[in-house]
Design an enzyme around this catalytic site. Structure first.
Site, PDB file in Angstrom:
ATOM      1  N   TYR A  73       0.827  -1.226   0.000  1.00  0.00           N
ATOM      2  CA  TYR A  73       0.000   0.000   0.000  1.00  0.00           C
ATOM      3  C   TYR A  73       0.850   1.261   0.000  1.00  0.00           C
ATOM      4  O   TYR A  73       0.495   2.254  -0.626  1.00  0.00           O
ATOM      5  CB  TYR A  73      -0.996  -0.018   1.170  1.00  0.00           C
ATOM      6  CG  TYR A  73      -2.223  -0.826   0.820  1.00  0.00           C
ATOM      7  CD1 TYR A  73      -3.176  -0.333  -0.067  1.00  0.00           C
ATOM      8  CD2 TYR A  73      -2.402  -2.100   1.310  1.00  0.00           C
ATOM      9  CE1 TYR A  73      -4.281  -1.081  -0.431  1.00  0.00           C
ATOM     10  CE2 TYR A  73      -3.507  -2.867   0.952  1.00  0.00           C
ATOM     11  CZ  TYR A  73      -4.440  -2.344   0.075  1.00  0.00           C
ATOM     12  OH  TYR A  73      -5.521  -3.087  -0.294  1.00  0.00           O
ATOM     13  N   ASN A 108     -12.519   3.684  -7.003  1.00  0.00           N
ATOM     14  CA  ASN A 108     -11.086   3.933  -6.870  1.00  0.00           C
ATOM     15  C   ASN A 108     -10.764   4.523  -5.510  1.00  0.00           C
ATOM     16  O   ASN A 108     -11.505   5.351  -4.989  1.00  0.00           O
ATOM     17  CB  ASN A 108     -10.604   4.865  -7.983  1.00  0.00           C
ATOM     18  CG  ASN A 108     -10.776   4.213  -9.341  1.00  0.00           C
ATOM     19  OD1 ASN A 108     -10.972   3.003  -9.420  1.00  0.00           O
ATOM     20  ND2 ASN A 108     -10.730   4.997 -10.399  1.00  0.00           N
ATOM     21  N   ASP A 110      -7.906   6.105  -5.024  1.00  0.00           N
ATOM     22  CA  ASP A 110      -6.981   7.229  -5.202  1.00  0.00           C
ATOM     23  C   ASP A 110      -7.768   8.543  -5.133  1.00  0.00           C
ATOM     24  O   ASP A 110      -8.981   8.551  -4.926  1.00  0.00           O
ATOM     25  CB  ASP A 110      -6.203   7.076  -6.526  1.00  0.00           C
ATOM     26  CG  ASP A 110      -7.113   7.100  -7.750  1.00  0.00           C
ATOM     27  OD1 ASP A 110      -7.959   8.020  -7.858  1.00  0.00           O
ATOM     28  OD2 ASP A 110      -6.985   6.202  -8.613  1.00  0.00           O
ATOM     29  N   HIS A 125     -15.295   2.090  -2.225  1.00  0.00           N
ATOM     30  CA  HIS A 125     -14.253   1.195  -1.700  1.00  0.00           C
ATOM     31  C   HIS A 125     -13.269   1.940  -0.797  1.00  0.00           C
ATOM     32  O   HIS A 125     -12.147   1.476  -0.576  1.00  0.00           O
ATOM     33  CB  HIS A 125     -13.512   0.491  -2.848  1.00  0.00           C
ATOM     34  CG  HIS A 125     -14.367  -0.506  -3.558  1.00  0.00           C
ATOM     35  ND1 HIS A 125     -14.054  -1.066  -4.767  1.00  0.00           N
ATOM     36  CD2 HIS A 125     -15.569  -1.051  -3.204  1.00  0.00           C
ATOM     37  CE1 HIS A 125     -15.021  -1.908  -5.135  1.00  0.00           C
ATOM     38  NE2 HIS A 125     -15.948  -1.907  -4.207  1.00  0.00           N
ATOM     39  N   CYS A 136      -8.492  -0.750  16.570  1.00  0.00           N
ATOM     40  CA  CYS A 136      -9.548   0.024  17.247  1.00  0.00           C
ATOM     41  C   CYS A 136     -10.279   0.961  16.296  1.00  0.00           C
ATOM     42  O   CYS A 136     -11.276   1.562  16.678  1.00  0.00           O
ATOM     43  CB  CYS A 136      -8.975   0.798  18.442  1.00  0.00           C
ATOM     44  SG  CYS A 136      -7.985   2.240  17.984  1.00  0.00           S
ATOM     45  N   CYS A 162      -4.051   2.768  20.769  1.00  0.00           N
ATOM     46  CA  CYS A 162      -3.993   1.379  21.273  1.00  0.00           C
ATOM     47  C   CYS A 162      -2.734   0.638  20.834  1.00  0.00           C
ATOM     48  O   CYS A 162      -2.539  -0.511  21.223  1.00  0.00           O
ATOM     49  CB  CYS A 162      -5.240   0.620  20.828  1.00  0.00           C
ATOM     50  SG  CYS A 162      -5.191   0.121  19.094  1.00  0.00           S
ATOM     51  N   SER A 201     -14.150  -3.525 -14.589  1.00  0.00           N
ATOM     52  CA  SER A 201     -14.348  -4.863 -15.156  1.00  0.00           C
ATOM     53  C   SER A 201     -15.727  -5.407 -14.805  1.00  0.00           C
ATOM     54  O   SER A 201     -16.170  -6.384 -15.391  1.00  0.00           O
ATOM     55  CB  SER A 201     -13.266  -5.810 -14.627  1.00  0.00           C
ATOM     56  OG  SER A 201     -13.331  -5.865 -13.217  1.00  0.00           O
ATOM     57  N   ASN A 225     -14.994   1.626 -22.081  1.00  0.00           N
ATOM     58  CA  ASN A 225     -13.936   0.680 -21.683  1.00  0.00           C
ATOM     59  C   ASN A 225     -13.295   0.151 -22.964  1.00  0.00           C
ATOM     60  O   ASN A 225     -14.006  -0.226 -23.893  1.00  0.00           O
ATOM     61  CB  ASN A 225     -14.582  -0.483 -20.892  1.00  0.00           C
ATOM     62  CG  ASN A 225     -13.560  -1.297 -20.105  1.00  0.00           C
ATOM     63  OD1 ASN A 225     -12.557  -1.733 -20.666  1.00  0.00           O
ATOM     64  ND2 ASN A 225     -13.828  -1.512 -18.835  1.00  0.00           N
TER      65      ASN A 225
END
Ligand code: APR
Length: 253
Positions: A73, A108, A110, A125, A136, A162, A201, A225
């Site tokens: 990530y 996305n 971003d 998402h 936590c 935590c 997709s 697409n």
């Protein structure tokens, strides 16, 4: 050289605008591809090519090896930070500046839409940079330490409350979508006259069900697409073009 929009698509956009109808735009990873952010099911960057994103983007992967997942990530975050929105992102921001009847829903994580001037109504998402504690759930304020771009293991930062690991604010496979974003997305799908489905997709549910929901609710659904997708048979019209070529042609005028 990009071709002009198919007449059916140009007419659908014109109709929605002239009838003051709602337009919902649903974007996926293909929207960011021309900015240099790889799609999930496309070819990966060399460094990470032997890892399957589908296996890194899970809570199980984090529990098994948080340093591996966090390094992936961090690499994606650096990639996004260095990427720039393209003409398609900018073209999408235009109509939204002129009318509040456009709802932008993205899968996305971003921030390229935002950096192009759009307000994203629903990040279904989540967002890469909305860091929070894995244990936590507390939000993480502070910045990120410098990145060694070749690192394939980076220990996650510790939560100030935590001590748990700080994870990206994305929805992993098997996790629920954020309620508020999902509500905005389903309302927009039900209420729109036109849905533009760009660069997805159509394989990951529930987001992949939004075009069908829009269509059942009476909307015209247009896919943009370069490849055929799982959605192609169930949309009104597909335009085989990239987001960066198609959106300026469609919305620029
Ligand atoms: N313009 C438009 N579409 C493009 C472009 C482009 N320049 N380049 C590629 N595409 C298309 C591909 O043909 C493919 O259909 O973008 C799509 C990308 O598909 P995926 O990688 O599956 O991305 P997406 O549909 O957004 O995935 C959904 O899966 O991994 C999870 O959470 C992640 O949000 C993601 C979700």
């Amino acid at each position: 050289m990009a071709m002009p929009p198919p007449p059916a698509i140009a007419n659908a956009v014109r109709d929605a605008i002239s009838h003051d109808g709602r337009i919902c735009v649903l974007t996926g990873a293909g929207m960011s591809a021309e900015s240099g952010v790889p799609t999930f099911r496309g070819t990966q960057h060399d460094l990470w090519s032997r890892f399957d994103p589908m296996q890194l983007a899970t809570a199980e992967a984090w529990r098994a090896d948080a340093a591996l997942v966090w390094a992936w990530y961090r690499w994606r975050m650096a990639l996004v930070r260095d990427a720039q929105p393209h003409a398609g992102h900018r073209a999408l921001a235009e109509p939204a500046r002129r009318t509040s009847r456009v709802t932008l829903v993205t899968q996305n994580v971003d921030d390229l839409h935002e950096r192009a001037g759009s307000v994203v109504d629903a990040h279904v998402h989540g967002s890469l940079f909305a860091l929070r504690c894995f244990d936590c759930g507390s939000g993480h304020e502070g910045g990120l330490p410098p990145l060694d771009p070749a690192a394939q293991r980076i220990a996650p930062m510790a939560c100030a409350y935590c001590g748990g690991g700080i994870r990206p604010g994305v929805v992993w496979f098997g996790e629920a979508l954020p309620d508020d974003a999902w509500q905005v997305a389903t309302d927009a799908a039900r209420d729109c006259m036109l849905m533009l489905v760009v660069g997805t997709s159509g394989l990951v549910h529930p987001a992949a069900g939004l075009p069908a929901l829009a269509r059942r609710s009476g909307a015209t659904v247009v896919e943009i697409n370069p490849e055929r997708t799982a959605l192609s048979d169930d949309v009104d019209v597909s335009w085989r073009a990239t987001a960066g070529d198609a959106l300026p042609l469609l919305l620029g005028a």
